[in-house]
Design an enzyme around this catalytic site. Structure first.
Site, PDB file in Angstrom:
ATOM      1  N   ASP A  45       0.854  -1.195   0.000  1.00 46.67           N
ATOM      2  CA  ASP A  45       0.000   0.000   0.000  1.00 46.67           C
ATOM      3  C   ASP A  45       0.885   1.240   0.000  1.00 46.67           C
ATOM      4  O   ASP A  45       1.632   1.481   0.954  1.00 46.67           O
ATOM      5  CB  ASP A  45      -0.889   0.020   1.257  1.00 46.67           C
ATOM      6  CG  ASP A  45      -1.807   1.233   1.269  1.00 46.67           C
ATOM      7  OD1 ASP A  45      -2.903   1.142   0.682  1.00 46.67           O
ATOM      8  OD2 ASP A  45      -1.422   2.282   1.828  1.00 46.67           O
ATOM      9  N   TYR A  50       3.354   9.660  -0.178  1.00 46.13           N
ATOM     10  CA  TYR A  50       4.345   8.978   0.667  1.00 46.13           C
ATOM     11  C   TYR A  50       5.754   9.145   0.088  1.00 46.13           C
ATOM     12  O   TYR A  50       6.738   8.785   0.727  1.00 46.13           O
ATOM     13  CB  TYR A  50       4.044   7.473   0.811  1.00 46.13           C
ATOM     14  CG  TYR A  50       2.727   7.139   1.462  1.00 46.13           C
ATOM     15  CD1 TYR A  50       1.936   8.123   2.058  1.00 46.13           C
ATOM     16  CD2 TYR A  50       2.256   5.832   1.487  1.00 46.13           C
ATOM     17  CE1 TYR A  50       0.724   7.811   2.637  1.00 46.13           C
ATOM     18  CE2 TYR A  50       1.041   5.513   2.073  1.00 46.13           C
ATOM     19  CZ  TYR A  50       0.275   6.508   2.641  1.00 46.13           C
ATOM     20  OH  TYR A  50      -0.932   6.191   3.222  1.00 46.13           O
ATOM     21  N   LYS A  73      -2.595   5.835  -4.158  1.00 41.79           N
ATOM     22  CA  LYS A  73      -3.657   6.822  -3.908  1.00 41.79           C
ATOM     23  C   LYS A  73      -3.289   8.139  -4.560  1.00 41.79           C
ATOM     24  O   LYS A  73      -2.115   8.529  -4.527  1.00 41.79           O
ATOM     25  CB  LYS A  73      -3.836   7.058  -2.395  1.00 41.79           C
ATOM     26  CG  LYS A  73      -3.797   5.794  -1.572  1.00 41.79           C
ATOM     27  CD  LYS A  73      -3.936   6.024  -0.083  1.00 41.79           C
ATOM     28  CE  LYS A  73      -3.591   4.771   0.676  1.00 41.79           C
ATOM     29  NZ  LYS A  73      -2.173   4.571   0.933  1.00 41.79           N
ATOM     30  N   HIS A 106      -7.407   9.657  -2.259  1.00 43.18           N
ATOM     31  CA  HIS A 106      -6.812   9.626  -0.920  1.00 43.18           C
ATOM     32  C   HIS A 106      -7.716  10.289   0.128  1.00 43.18           C
ATOM     33  O   HIS A 106      -7.905   9.762   1.224  1.00 43.18           O
ATOM     34  CB  HIS A 106      -5.434  10.295  -0.958  1.00 43.18           C
ATOM     35  CG  HIS A 106      -4.510   9.838   0.113  1.00 43.18           C
ATOM     36  ND1 HIS A 106      -3.159   9.721  -0.058  1.00 43.18           N
ATOM     37  CD2 HIS A 106      -4.733   9.473   1.402  1.00 43.18           C
ATOM     38  CE1 HIS A 106      -2.601   9.290   1.072  1.00 43.18           C
ATOM     39  NE2 HIS A 106      -3.534   9.142   1.961  1.00 43.18           N
ATOM     40  N   LEU A 186      -2.803  -0.600  13.825  1.00 44.88           N
ATOM     41  CA  LEU A 186      -2.208  -0.673  15.170  1.00 44.88           C
ATOM     42  C   LEU A 186      -2.268   0.698  15.838  1.00 44.88           C
ATOM     43  O   LEU A 186      -1.568   0.950  16.832  1.00 44.88           O
ATOM     44  CB  LEU A 186      -0.754  -1.167  15.081  1.00 44.88           C
ATOM     45  CG  LEU A 186      -0.547  -2.434  14.240  1.00 44.88           C
ATOM     46  CD1 LEU A 186       0.929  -2.784  14.131  1.00 44.88           C
ATOM     47  CD2 LEU A 186      -1.329  -3.603  14.828  1.00 44.88           C
ATOM     48  N   ILE A 224      -3.460  -3.253   6.659  1.00 42.94           N
ATOM     49  CA  ILE A 224      -2.187  -2.862   6.032  1.00 42.94           C
ATOM     50  C   ILE A 224      -1.226  -2.290   7.085  1.00 42.94           C
ATOM     51  O   ILE A 224      -0.837  -1.120   7.013  1.00 42.94           O
ATOM     52  CB  ILE A 224      -2.410  -1.849   4.875  1.00 42.94           C
ATOM     53  CG1 ILE A 224      -3.372  -0.706   5.301  1.00 42.94           C
ATOM     54  CG2 ILE A 224      -2.928  -2.542   3.626  1.00 42.94           C
ATOM     55  CD1 ILE A 224      -3.375   0.475   4.344  1.00 42.94           C
ATOM     56  N   LYS A 226       1.992  -1.086   8.922  1.00 39.27           N
ATOM     57  CA  LYS A 226       3.338  -0.685   8.486  1.00 39.27           C
ATOM     58  C   LYS A 226       4.330  -1.298   9.473  1.00 39.27           C
ATOM     59  O   LYS A 226       4.134  -1.225  10.695  1.00 39.27           O
ATOM     60  CB  LYS A 226       3.460   0.837   8.475  1.00 39.27           C
ATOM     61  CG  LYS A 226       4.861   1.341   8.185  1.00 39.27           C
ATOM     62  CD  LYS A 226       5.526   1.850   9.442  1.00 39.27           C
ATOM     63  CE  LYS A 226       6.935   2.346   9.190  1.00 39.27           C
ATOM     64  NZ  LYS A 226       7.598   2.729  10.444  1.00 39.27           N
ATOM     65  N   ASN A 236       3.390  -9.908  11.995  1.00 36.20           N
ATOM     66  CA  ASN A 236       2.127  -9.461  11.397  1.00 36.20           C
ATOM     67  C   ASN A 236       1.627 -10.423  10.326  1.00 36.20           C
ATOM     68  O   ASN A 236       0.439 -10.433   9.987  1.00 36.20           O
ATOM     69  CB  ASN A 236       2.276  -8.045  10.837  1.00 36.20           C
ATOM     70  CG  ASN A 236       2.639  -7.048  11.927  1.00 36.20           C
ATOM     71  OD1 ASN A 236       2.565  -7.376  13.118  1.00 36.20           O
ATOM     72  ND2 ASN A 236       3.042  -5.847  11.543  1.00 36.20           N
TER      73      ASN A 236
HETATM   74  N1  LIG Z   1      -5.459   6.390   3.514  1.00 39.62           N
HETATM   75  C1  LIG Z   1      -4.938   7.160   4.459  1.00 39.62           C
HETATM   76  O1  LIG Z   1      -5.288   8.356   4.618  1.00 39.62           O
HETATM   77  C2  LIG Z   1      -3.889   6.584   5.366  1.00 39.62           C
HETATM   78  C3  LIG Z   1      -3.527   7.263   6.541  1.00 39.62           C
HETATM   79  C4  LIG Z   1      -2.577   6.681   7.372  1.00 39.62           C
HETATM   80  C5  LIG Z   1      -2.021   5.458   7.030  1.00 39.62           C
HETATM   81  N2  LIG Z   1      -2.360   4.823   5.868  1.00 39.62           N
HETATM   82  C6  LIG Z   1      -1.757   3.525   5.476  1.00 39.62           C
HETATM   83  O2  LIG Z   1      -1.852   2.619   6.579  1.00 39.62           O
HETATM   84  C7  LIG Z   1      -0.550   2.112   6.867  1.00 39.62           C
HETATM   85  C8  LIG Z   1      -0.429   1.713   8.312  1.00 39.62           C
HETATM   86  O3  LIG Z   1      -0.702   2.778   9.184  1.00 39.62           O
HETATM   87  P1  LIG Z   1       0.397   3.529  10.058  1.00 39.62           P
HETATM   88  O4  LIG Z   1       1.679   3.537   9.328  1.00 39.62           O
HETATM   89  O5  LIG Z   1      -0.192   4.829  10.453  1.00 39.62           O
HETATM   90  O6  LIG Z   1       0.522   2.703  11.411  1.00 39.62           O
HETATM   91  P2  LIG Z   1       0.264   1.225  11.976  1.00 39.62           P
HETATM   92  O7  LIG Z   1       0.429   0.209  10.915  1.00 39.62           O
HETATM   93  O8  LIG Z   1      -0.987   1.264  12.759  1.00 39.62           O
HETATM   94  O9  LIG Z   1       1.484   1.137  13.038  1.00 39.62           O
HETATM   95  C9  LIG Z   1       2.821   1.183  12.621  1.00 39.62           C
HETATM   96  C10 LIG Z   1       3.696   1.224  13.848  1.00 39.62           C
HETATM   97  O10 LIG Z   1       3.546  -0.011  14.559  1.00 39.62           O
HETATM   98  C11 LIG Z   1       4.831  -0.651  14.680  1.00 39.62           C
HETATM   99  N3  LIG Z   1       4.626  -2.096  14.513  1.00 39.62           N
HETATM  100  C12 LIG Z   1       4.283  -2.766  13.404  1.00 39.62           C
HETATM  101  N4  LIG Z   1       4.156  -4.073  13.650  1.00 39.62           N
HETATM  102  C13 LIG Z   1       4.438  -4.246  14.964  1.00 39.62           C
HETATM  103  C14 LIG Z   1       4.503  -5.379  15.808  1.00 39.62           C
HETATM  104  N5  LIG Z   1       4.221  -6.593  15.352  1.00 39.62           N
HETATM  105  N6  LIG Z   1       4.834  -5.180  17.107  1.00 39.62           N
HETATM  106  C15 LIG Z   1       5.110  -3.949  17.588  1.00 39.62           C
HETATM  107  N7  LIG Z   1       5.075  -2.831  16.824  1.00 39.62           N
HETATM  108  C16 LIG Z   1       4.744  -2.982  15.528  1.00 39.62           C
HETATM  109  C17 LIG Z   1       5.697  -0.094  13.587  1.00 39.62           C
HETATM  110  O11 LIG Z   1       7.050  -0.168  13.993  1.00 39.62           O
HETATM  111  P3  LIG Z   1       8.315  -0.479  13.034  1.00 39.62           P
HETATM  112  O12 LIG Z   1       8.178   0.370  11.820  1.00 39.62           O
HETATM  113  O13 LIG Z   1       9.466  -0.133  13.896  1.00 39.62           O
HETATM  114  O14 LIG Z   1       8.311  -1.947  12.681  1.00 39.62           O
HETATM  115  C18 LIG Z   1       5.178   1.351  13.505  1.00 39.62           C
HETATM  116  O15 LIG Z   1       5.761   2.148  14.522  1.00 39.62           O
HETATM  117  C19 LIG Z   1       0.370   3.251   6.432  1.00 39.62           C
HETATM  118  O16 LIG Z   1       1.713   2.861   6.343  1.00 39.62           O
HETATM  119  C20 LIG Z   1      -0.274   3.627   5.130  1.00 39.62           C
HETATM  120  O17 LIG Z   1       0.085   2.705   4.103  1.00 39.62           O
HETATM  121  C21 LIG Z   1      -3.305   5.367   5.054  1.00 39.62           C
END
Ligand SMILES: NC(=O)c1ccc[n+]([C@@H]2O[C@H](COP(=O)([O-])OP(=O)(O)OC[C@H]3O[C@@H](n4cnc5c(N)ncnc54)[C@H](OP(=O)(O)O)[C@@H]3O)[C@@H](O)[C@H]2O)c1
Length: 270
Positions: A45, A50, A73, A106, A186, A224, A226, A236
């Site tokens: 994704d 980004y 997006k 987006h 998360l 999805i 990250k 994950n």
């Molecule tokens: N459409 C939109 O407007 C929008 C907005 C926000 C996000 N997104 C998408 O959603 C994706 C995910 O959201 P996000 O990046 O905000 O956050 P997230 O996936 O909720 O959380 C990521 C955080 O959790 C940590 N993490 C991941 N797996 C883990 C595990 N098994 N144990 C402990 N910690 C863990 C990661 O650390 P490490 O990196 O150190 O592994 C990072 O600090 C984004 O990357 C993006 O692609 C879309």
């Protein structure tokens, strides 16, 4: 273990787990994407904003394109017809691919008619530059407006995690055959400290991240997360050969709506 897929309205099947790539930029970001693909991820994704299309493009070289699912997006300031065509061509060129599996608006932009944007997306689909059409950060009101155009929407990607259980939106999307992709599954990390989640993780010998992802997958969502470290990437991915009990699911359901991280552009004012 192969990642299960869900069939979309478009007829294409999306892997239910993908790698979120916000903040995965530069060579470190490219290394994480490459590592994920080597571990068995097949769904990435990304987004124009980004700033990592080139890194993602480099990372997928050598993998079978037909087995990969690439979502990107388009940003909200280029939603006019010609701008959107240009943005799509630019994204494809930077990613080094002929088509995207899923292309999302987006964020909605009230300044630009949704009909114009969706017409352009339908043209891109007819040209096979994108295989499925989706949206992101759409509320029920935005979706109803989109339905008036008659363009089939396959996916709505929204913030969704145990601190933001959007049940009404989920039910509405189910009724209309739209799959929700949970972004920030998360809570960008906040969920990992939640007491209910931590207790269930300890009891089931899983990690808090796995418990949160499993809760979402059980509701029919695509997730999805990250992750940049190999350990997180592996954890994950290990969410398909076990189940949460009904009691644990109910306990997470009852956390309800605690916190929304992304509340931009006065989008959620209904
Ligand atoms: N459409 C939109 O407007 C929008 C907005 C926000 C996000 N997104 C998408 O959603 C994706 C995910 O959201 P996000 O990046 O905000 O956050 P997230 O996936 O909720 O959380 C990521 C955080 O959790 C940590 N993490 C991941 N797996 C883990 C595990 N098994 N144990 C402990 N910690 C863990 C990661 O650390 P490490 O990196 O150190 O592994 C990072 O600090 C984004 O990357 C993006 O692609 C879309």
């Amino acid at each position: 273990m192969e990642i299960p897929r869900i069939k979309l309205k478009s007829g294409n099947s999306i892997p239910v787990l993908g790698l979120g790539t916000w903040q995965l930029t530069g060579s470190k970001g490219a290394d994480s994407v490459r590592k994920a693909l080597e571990l068995g991820y097949n769904h990435i994704d990304t987004a124009e904003v980004y700033d990592n299309h080139r890194e993602v493009g480099r990372s997928i070289v050598g993998f079978d394109r037909s087995e990969l699912w690439i979502t990107s997006k388009v940003w909200r300031d280029v939603l006019r017809h010609d701008d959107l065509h240009k943005a799509c061509d630019k994204a494809l060129s930077a990613l080094g691919i002929d088509y995207m599996d899923l292309y999302l608006i987006h964020w909605p932009n009230p300044e630009i008619a949704m009909a114009e944007t969706l017409k352009a997306l339908k043209e891109l689909q007819d040209m096979d530059k994108i295989r499925s059409i989706g949206v992101s950060n759409f509320t029920i009101r935005h979706l109803k407006e989109a339905f008036e155009t008659g363009v089939p929407i396959s996916v709505n990607q929204v913030e969704f995690h145990p601190h933001l259980y959007q049940k009404e939106l989920l039910d509405f999307c189910k009724q209309n055959n739209i799959i929700i992709t949970a972004y920030s599954p998360l809570g960008t990390g906040a969920i990992l400290k939640d007491e209910t989640i931590a207790q269930i993780a300890e009891k089931t010998s899983r990690t808090p991240a796995q418990v949160a992802l499993k809760w979402l997958l059980g509701k029919g969502l695509v997730v999805i997360p990250k992750a940049s470290s190999e350990e997180h990437l592996k954890q994950n991915l290990s969410v398909f050969d076990w189940e949460l009990s009904g009691q644990d699911i109910k306990a997470i359901d009852s956390i309800g709506v605690k916190h929304r991280i992304y509340d931009e552009f006065d989008n959620f004012d209904e």
